[in-house]
Design an enzyme around this catalytic site. Structure first.
Site, PDB file in Angstrom:
ATOM      1  N   TYR A 199     -12.709  -1.327   2.820  1.00 36.88           N
ATOM      2  CA  TYR A 199     -11.874  -0.454   1.978  1.00 36.88           C
ATOM      3  C   TYR A 199     -12.675   0.211   0.871  1.00 36.88           C
ATOM      4  CZ  TYR A 199      -8.689  -3.344   4.514  1.00 36.88           C
ATOM      5  OH  TYR A 199      -8.070  -4.001   5.515  1.00 36.88           O
ATOM      6  N   VAL A 257      -6.150  -9.763   4.264  1.00 41.06           N
ATOM      7  CA  VAL A 257      -5.528 -10.306   3.047  1.00 41.06           C
ATOM      8  C   VAL A 257      -5.232 -11.803   3.125  1.00 41.06           C
ATOM      9  CG1 VAL A 257      -4.487  -8.206   2.132  1.00 41.06           C
ATOM     10  CG2 VAL A 257      -3.243  -9.571   3.810  1.00 41.06           C
ATOM     11  N   LYS A 262      -7.640  -5.124  13.024  1.00 38.44           N
ATOM     12  CA  LYS A 262      -7.696  -3.654  13.188  1.00 38.44           C
ATOM     13  C   LYS A 262      -8.849  -3.175  14.078  1.00 38.44           C
ATOM     14  CE  LYS A 262      -5.317  -2.761   8.811  1.00 38.44           C
ATOM     15  NZ  LYS A 262      -5.532  -2.476   7.384  1.00 38.44           N
ATOM     16  N   SER A 266      -5.729  -7.866   8.631  1.00 38.87           N
ATOM     17  CA  SER A 266      -6.456  -6.621   8.920  1.00 38.87           C
ATOM     18  C   SER A 266      -7.693  -6.816   9.788  1.00 38.87           C
ATOM     19  CB  SER A 266      -6.895  -5.966   7.616  1.00 38.87           C
ATOM     20  OG  SER A 266      -5.796  -5.310   7.047  1.00 38.87           O
ATOM     21  N   TYR A 272       2.277  -3.772  15.043  1.00 35.82           N
ATOM     22  CA  TYR A 272       1.264  -3.975  14.003  1.00 35.82           C
ATOM     23  C   TYR A 272       1.512  -5.277  13.228  1.00 35.82           C
ATOM     24  CZ  TYR A 272      -1.173  -3.430   9.578  1.00 35.82           C
ATOM     25  OH  TYR A 272      -1.956  -3.660   8.479  1.00 35.82           O
TER      26      TYR A 272
HETATM   27  N1  GLN Z   1      -0.624  -7.056   7.370  1.00 38.74           N
HETATM   28  C1  GLN Z   1      -1.304  -6.654   6.171  1.00 38.74           C
HETATM   29  C2  GLN Z   1      -0.718  -5.362   5.623  1.00 38.74           C
HETATM   30  O1  GLN Z   1      -0.488  -4.451   6.334  1.00 38.74           O
HETATM   31  C3  GLN Z   1      -2.750  -6.460   6.473  1.00 38.74           C
HETATM   32  C4  GLN Z   1      -3.534  -5.954   5.289  1.00 38.74           C
HETATM   33  C5  GLN Z   1      -4.872  -6.529   5.173  1.00 38.74           C
HETATM   34  O2  GLN Z   1      -5.205  -7.559   5.721  1.00 38.74           O
HETATM   35  N2  GLN Z   1      -5.714  -5.902   4.366  1.00 38.74           N
HETATM   36  O3  GLN Z   1      -0.459  -5.268   4.455  1.00 38.74           O
END
Ligand code: GLN
Length: 611
Positions: free
Chosen positions: A253, A271, A80, A77, A201
């Site tokens: 988040y 993550v 993003k 993420s 993505y």
């Molecule tokens: N690729 C992961 C997902 O979409 C990214 C989520 C994250 O890093 N919080 O679940």
């Protein structure tokens, strides 16, 4: 700003107190063993929860790293905000905002939170918003993956690649994200097929980075979009504020509010266990440790960011902070002159008109605060100045308000017959000056122009291009018969413009009496022409210093115009001591006067520099 990188490698022999402090954080938080590595992407379950790295990168390119800063992991993420920035840059805010909002959701990252009225994702930091952004790029670009990897690479300052295993793993199991993409498709938010958006993505999430990359990505955002080590721009400055704002409210988040209060830095987690945090205008932080809390944020990553913010006072909101005053010093032209040595009459005229020309030395950022301080400085002056020099040597940045102000000020000064003179602006400062504004790269040249302009304004007749020997400063006080005895002893040097008359290091054996033209005394330094120490004109003297020490020349002297000098050799002068002691004494006195005048100038300059 392109700084040469000062890379501080991690090694046990390091003595930097910053590395020492960071090592202390590793020790302090290594025992923190709560949380678990992500397993919903099967490949991520293989990460080693003991991995732990911390890295800080400053805006002048210093990088401090401790622990596992070269262990690779996927960006997840943390991609993003980078994709969001690219979408803003490519499509413009309006187009992007029609499809993705900027409101914090307070929901988990994989929540399907869409605006109930429009079906658009609430922000680009949750998966729905990020997939929508990927869709926008996929629709706008022929090779969207290459475009993304290329942009991320510019942030990191090195070519990044994909972790194919993680990509495949997520692609095979990412049903929820596929569902989100199809839902977005049903609201016509994606400009491409749902599968194309979600595939891009998944790919962007699988870009492989290390902890150092995270710190540099963060430092690039802190630096307005330019990587501080490579000097390369990764993203337009115009979109960085929006990227950082969204990171501030949505980057962590459901923990975003608590994060803002306790850490106070725009940040993004992933993550895989990475976090990067940005202190705009100052530094970037990267932390890596794979065990996650219930929100999907790295447990140690959060602990380290909290500690850094607290210990080093890095919170974005800094009550009581006062930045350096924008006007570092204010001078009048009578006290801060150019290196052009002026004849006494010109010096007097300049001193009398002194208040009509002011020099403002600015520092730091030229924005609204500087504009306000400059205008007050001028309004409060007893005589309103006609020539205003703003010395920008120490200005690090000009923002839009600052640039607008410089332009408006230049125009309003011109409207009342004055002139704004800008000097020393670094090549990167975007000023876009109007025609009325005079512009010099160096302050000395700006001051010389102002002196000439002020002398013209007060109607002072220009200095004569030639001065007869009888009126030369060195022979002041000589009786006609003494001058008649001296004349045959003198040599003559006539050279064309551009000639090097005296060279540093050459043996010195005569004093030069300038009778026509102009010369500059220079020492090696800044630029091919060296640094100007002084400019001399008809009636002035050079080469006198070596008479006492009998050494070699200590500076170069160039003819700026065609020049004529009379020369008096040291040997002749020595001989006069025995044959014509009275004449000798008067000439020595003349040399002493010349030295005193130049020493006064030097003292005034030192006083100014040390003020
Ligand atoms: N690729 C992961 C997902 O979409 C990214 C989520 C994250 O890093 N919080 O679940």
């Amino acid at each position: 700003m392109t700084a040469s990188p000062t890379v501080v490698p991690a090694s046990p022999t390091q003595t930097s107190p910053i590395v020492h402090y960071l090592n202390g954080l590793l020790e302090r938080f290594a025992p923190l063993e709560q949380g678990a590595v992500a397993t919903y992407i099967p490949e991520l379950a293989r990460s080693d929860p003991r991995r732990f790295g911390i890295c800080i990168a400053t805006l002048d390119g210093a990088v401090y790293e401790v622990g596992d800063t070269h262990a690779r992991f996927t960006i997840q993420s943390m991609s993003k905000p980078l994709t969001y920035g690219l979408a803003l840059e490519r499509l413009g805010r309006e187009e992007v905002h029609r499809r993705v909002g900027v409101e914090p959701s307070g929901d988990p990252f994989n929540e399907i939170s869409l605006n109930p009225a429009t079906g658009t994702p609430v922000n680009p930091m949750i998966n729905a918003g990020a997939i929508a952004c990927a869709g926008l790029i996929a629709a706008a670009d022929d090779d969207p993956l290459e475009t993304l990897v290329d942009a991320y690479s510019r942030y990191a300052g090195r070519r990044l690649d994909l972790d194919e295993a993680v990509y495949r793993s997520e692609s095979e199991t990412g049903h929820r994200n596929r569902a989100i993409a199809h839902l977005l498709s049903s609201f016509s938010v994606l400009g491409v097929a749902a599968d194309a958006a979600v595939d891009l993505y998944f790919h962007q999430c699988a870009v492989s980075v290390d902890c150092r990359d995270l710190a540099l990505i963060a430092a690039t955002l802190a630096n307005g979009g330019v990587n501080p080590v490579s000097g390369e721009r990764a993203v337009e400055e115009g979109v960085v504020r929006e990227v950082l704002s969204v990171m501030t409210t949505c980057g962590m988040y459901d923990a975003a509010g608590d994060w803002l209060v306790s850490v106070g830095l725009p940040a993004k987690s992933g993550v895989s266990g990475g976090v990067f945090a940005v202190l705009p205008g100052r530094l970037g932080i990267g932390v890596y440790s794979p065990a996650l809390d219930a929100n999907g944020n790295s447990v140690r990553g959060i602990a380290v960011c909290r500690a850094l913010s607290h210990d080093l006072a890095l919170h974005l909101v800094r009550p009581g902070e006062r930045t350096a005053l924008p006007v570092r010093a204010r001078h009048e032209l009578g006290t801060l002159g150019s290196k052009r040595v002026r004849p006494a009459a010109e010096r007097t005229a300049l001193r009398e008109a002194s208040a009509r020309a002011v020099i403002l030395e600015l520092q730091g950022e030229l924005g609204f605060m500087a504009a306000e301080a400059v205008s007050r400085c001028i309004l409060e002056a007893s005589v309103s100045p006609e020539l205003v020099v703003v010395d920008l040597r120490r200005v690090t940045r000009v923002d839009r308000g600052g640039a607008d102000f410089v332009r408006a000020f230049g125009e309003s000064l011109a409207a009342v017959g004055g002139t704004l003179v800008v000097s020393g602006a670094a090549p990167g400062l975007e000023l876009r000056l109007p025609g009325e504004v005079m512009w010099f790269t160096d302050l000395d040249a700006a001051l010389e122009w102002c002196e000439d302009e002020l002398l013209r304004r007060v109607g002072h007749p220009g200095a004569p291009a030639a001065v007869p020997l009888a009126e030369h400063e060195l022979v002041e006080g000589l009786e006609p018969d003494e001058l008649a005895r001296l004349q045959p002893e003198l040599g003559t040097v006539a050279v064309g413009r551009g000639t090097l008359v005296v060279r540093t290091g050459d043996p010195a054996d005569e004093v030069f009496l300038v009778t026509s033209g102009r010369l500059s005394v220079r020492i090696p330094g800044a630029g091919p022409e060296g640094r100007r120490l002084s400019t001399l004109s008809a009636g002035m003297t050079f080469g006198e210093l070596a008479y006492v020490e009998r050494g070699t020349r200590t500076a170069d002297v160039y003819a700026d115009t065609d020049v004529e000098c009379r020369t008096l050799s040291y040997a002749t002068l020595d001989r006069l001591a025995a044959t014509d002691p009275r004449l000798y004494a008067k000439l020595l006195h003349g040399l002493a006067r010349v030295v005193v005048v130049s020493l006064r100038r030097a003292n005034a300059e030192v006083a100014h520099l040390t003020a």
